[in-house]
Design a protein around this motif. Structure first.
Motif, short mmCIF file in Angstrom:
data_model
loop_
_atom_site.label_atom_id
_atom_site.label_comp_id
_atom_site.label_asym_id
_atom_site.label_seq_id
_atom_site.Cartn_x
_atom_site.Cartn_y
_atom_site.Cartn_z
N GLU A 1 0.79 -1.23 0.00
CA GLU A 1 0.00 0.00 0.00
C GLU A 1 0.82 1.28 0.00
O GLU A 1 0.83 1.99 -0.98
CB GLU A 1 -0.98 0.02 1.17
CG GLU A 1 -2.09 -0.97 0.95
CD GLU A 1 -3.30 -0.72 1.80
OE1 GLU A 1 -3.56 0.43 2.17
OE2 GLU A 1 -3.99 -1.70 2.07
N GLY B 1 0.03 -4.56 8.17
CA GLY B 1 -1.40 -4.71 8.39
C GLY B 1 -1.63 -5.99 9.19
O GLY B 1 -1.02 -7.02 8.91
N ASP C 1 -4.26 3.46 10.67
CA ASP C 1 -5.29 3.41 9.63
C ASP C 1 -5.86 2.00 9.58
O ASP C 1 -5.47 1.14 10.38
CB ASP C 1 -4.68 3.78 8.27
CG ASP C 1 -5.71 4.30 7.27
OD1 ASP C 1 -6.93 4.23 7.54
OD2 ASP C 1 -5.30 4.77 6.19
N LYS C 2 -6.76 1.76 8.65
CA LYS C 2 -7.32 0.43 8.41
C LYS C 2 -7.39 0.20 6.91
O LYS C 2 -7.41 1.16 6.13
CB LYS C 2 -8.74 0.32 9.00
CG LYS C 2 -8.77 0.38 10.51
CD LYS C 2 -10.17 0.21 11.03
CE LYS C 2 -10.13 0.24 12.56
NZ LYS C 2 -11.41 -0.09 13.16
N HIS C 3 -7.41 -1.07 6.51
CA HIS C 3 -7.65 -1.41 5.12
C HIS C 3 -8.37 -2.75 5.04
O HIS C 3 -8.44 -3.48 6.02
CB HIS C 3 -6.35 -1.39 4.29
CG HIS C 3 -5.39 -2.48 4.61
ND1 HIS C 3 -4.17 -2.59 4.02
CD2 HIS C 3 -5.44 -3.54 5.46
CE1 HIS C 3 -3.51 -3.65 4.48
NE2 HIS C 3 -4.26 -4.22 5.35
N GLU D 1 -14.51 -10.04 2.92
CA GLU D 1 -13.71 -8.84 3.19
C GLU D 1 -13.51 -8.72 4.69
O GLU D 1 -14.48 -8.74 5.45
CB GLU D 1 -14.40 -7.59 2.63
CG GLU D 1 -14.42 -7.55 1.13
CD GLU D 1 -14.94 -6.23 0.58
OE1 GLU D 1 -15.41 -5.38 1.37
OE2 GLU D 1 -14.86 -6.04 -0.64
N THR E 1 -11.19 -6.64 7.89
CA THR E 1 -10.51 -5.38 8.17
C THR E 1 -9.18 -5.64 8.85
O THR E 1 -9.11 -6.35 9.86
CB THR E 1 -11.39 -4.48 9.06
OG1 THR E 1 -12.64 -4.26 8.39
CG2 THR E 1 -10.71 -3.14 9.32
N ASP E 2 -8.13 -5.07 8.29
CA ASP E 2 -6.80 -5.09 8.90
C ASP E 2 -6.53 -3.73 9.53
O ASP E 2 -6.86 -2.69 8.94
CB ASP E 2 -5.71 -5.35 7.86
CG ASP E 2 -5.51 -6.82 7.55
OD1 ASP E 2 -6.24 -7.66 8.10
OD2 ASP E 2 -4.62 -7.12 6.74
N MET F 1 -3.80 -1.11 10.24
CA MET F 1 -2.46 -0.75 9.76
C MET F 1 -1.70 -0.15 10.93
O MET F 1 -2.21 0.73 11.63
CB MET F 1 -2.56 0.21 8.57
CG MET F 1 -3.21 -0.47 7.37
SD MET F 1 -3.53 0.64 5.99
CE MET F 1 -1.86 0.96 5.43
#
Length: 173
Positions: free
Chosen positions: A85, A131, A152-154, A162, A164-165, A167
């Motif tokens: 990322e 992450g 953050d998140k991704h 899907e 959520t990780d 970051m």
């Protein structure tokens, strides 16, 4: 764990990296995913072609942890545009620290993390980032213990699911 040795992986280690990746990913995430999603993820992400491409990429480095002659985990780090990322030239991404469940609690993850830190310092990186799945409290605590903070998140896809990780980042300089 004086008997744990770390070696830099090459294309000759393809089968070892595949085996560790498949086993540890399954051990860690199978209970939280459907069998179909898990099988698809393992086939796509640990195929011979994909692992060979990752091992051959000059922006990535793999390090294998060995307990005597048995591979028990590995580390994958990325720099530059190989990062998943941020792709910041001043950073190093820890993409994977995978340790077989048989070696959880035996400092293998810490030894691999220390190798990532050493790699970042040798390359004069300003920070490291990663992450981690939001529902993996053990891993989150490990990274927090090593000085990482959430920033953050991704989204991480396992098959159709899907997830959520979180970051996390650690400033080095």
């Amino acid at each position: 764990m004086d008997h744990i040795q770390i070696t830099k992986a090459t294309i000759a280690d393809l089968e070892t990296v595949q085996m560790i990746g498949r086993q540890t990913f399954f051990e860690t995430f199978a209970e939280s995913n459907t069998e179909e999603d898990m099988n698809n993820y393992l086939q796509e992400n640990f195929s011979e072609e994909k692992v060979a491409a990752e091992l051959s990429n000059t922006g990535s480095q793999f390090f294998i942890a060995w307990d005597d002659a048995i591979p028990v985990g590995y580390l994958k780090v990325n720099t530059g545009n190989t990062q998943t990322e941020l792709q910041d030239n001043t950073s190093l991404e820890i993409e994977r620290i995978y340790v077989k469940s048989s070696h959880h609690g035996k400092k293998v993850g810490q030894i691999l993390y220390d190798k990532a830190l050493e790699t970042a310092q040798l390359q004069n990186k300003v920070f490291m980032w990663l992450g981690v799945w939001e529902e993996n409290p053990r891993a989150i605590r490990f990274y927090e213990k090593n000085g990482f903070v959430a920033f953050d998140k991704h989204i991480f896809k396992t098959g159709k699911d899907e997830q959520t990780d979180i970051m996390m980042k650690k400033v080095l300089q």
